[in-house]
Design a protein around this motif. Structure first.
Motif, short mmCIF file in Angstrom:
data_model
loop_
_atom_site.label_atom_id
_atom_site.label_comp_id
_atom_site.label_asym_id
_atom_site.label_seq_id
_atom_site.Cartn_x
_atom_site.Cartn_y
_atom_site.Cartn_z
N GLY A 39 130.50 63.36 62.60
CA GLY A 39 130.26 62.26 61.69
C GLY A 39 131.07 61.01 61.91
N LEU A 61 124.56 66.72 54.97
CA LEU A 61 124.36 67.31 56.29
C LEU A 61 125.30 68.49 56.49
N SER A 70 121.81 59.05 64.29
CA SER A 70 121.28 58.66 62.99
C SER A 70 121.22 57.14 62.88
N ASP A 96 126.28 61.34 63.23
CA ASP A 96 126.00 60.76 61.93
C ASP A 96 126.84 59.51 61.72
#
Length: 262
Positions: free
Chosen positions: A211, A221, A145, A119
């Motif tokens: 992330g 998320l 992402s 992410d």
């Protein structure tokens, strides 16, 4: 073989653009990478370069000659050392660049298998290292992402040591949409109040979420995680960087599954 010694040469300009611009790589459908090891890695997966570029100082290097002997006939050009060093994407140029067609991801995501989801991980070195770690741990599905660094940039390829050619990489995926279709475990790491990594059952197919370097995982998320995991850190540090955290988690999963098979 003639040596290109002008910065205004059309090929030199194009090589510089490929190294600097994701858009240029996407429009050309090409990647540019540096180093003998990466070229060896690519060739071992059956992908041949369309162009090899050597610094003048390296044209008689025996290791380079050996790897060129494994390539299908293609175009090889020589650049003056100063020109090569100017366009090389690293601070310590190796003397060899190569251009290849960008490998298209043709396999659909398999929701019955492990997957690494990143992410907004923005540093190319981090993305490359995470892909390398995942592939080493047997996780070959990688999902990025929007906002992640380009997995096929020169820096990312170098950090991944060519693991990209062994992975199934999907870029610009809306992660929560993918997770809505994933029937297995969804794992996210928390700094505290999670289940200890070493107490969590990791035997099922798992979607691993990691992330952004500064902001961490998007809270929306993180809320989707069925496995909320904390990595024990008895040394008193507050956190691990994203690469270390992923390596610890993925290889704990390898350890658990190995013990089940013995």
């Amino acid at each position: 073989m003639d040596v290109i010694s002008s910065r205004q040469n059309t090929l030199v300009k194009q090589l510089k653009k490929l190294g600097d611009s994701k858009r240029e790589r996407a429009e050309a459908g090409q990647i540019i990478a540096e180093g003998v090891h990466l070229l060896q890695m690519q060739i071992s997966t059956g992908v041949m370069p369309s162009l090899v570029v050597l610094a003048e100082r390296c044209q008689d290097d025996s290791e380079i000659k050996a790897v060129l002997g494994r390539c299908e006939p293609g175009r090889v050009v020589i650049l003056a050392d100063a020109i090569f060093d100017q366009i090389a994407p690293t601070d310590t140029p190796s003397g060899l660049l190569f251009v290849s067609d960008q490998t298209a991801c043709t396999q659909p995501l398999d929701v019955t298998m492990d997957v690494l989801l990143l992410d907004r991980v923005q540093d190319p070195g981090n993305v490359g290292s995470l892909i390398r770690t995942a592939v080493a741990a047997g996780v070959r599905q990688i999902v990025l992402s929007p906002g992640c660094a380009d997995a096929w940039s020169p820096r990312c390829l170098r950090a991944g040591q060519g693991a990209q050619w062994l992975a199934n990489i999907h870029a610009d995926v809306v992660l929560n949409e993918f997770l809505s279709r994933f029937p297995g475990a969804i794992a996210a790491t928390l700094l505290e109040r999670g289940v200890s990594l070493y107490d969590q059952d990791l035997s099922a197919p798992t979607a691993w979420l990691f992330g952004n370097e500064g902001q961490g995982l998007d809270p929306q998320l993180a809320a989707l995680a069925s496995h909320r995991i904390t990595i024990p850190m008895p040394g008193g540090m507050e956190s691990l960087n994203v690469n270390a955290a992923a390596a610890v988690c993925l290889f704990e999963q390898v350890r658990q599954r190995s013990s089940l098979n013995t």
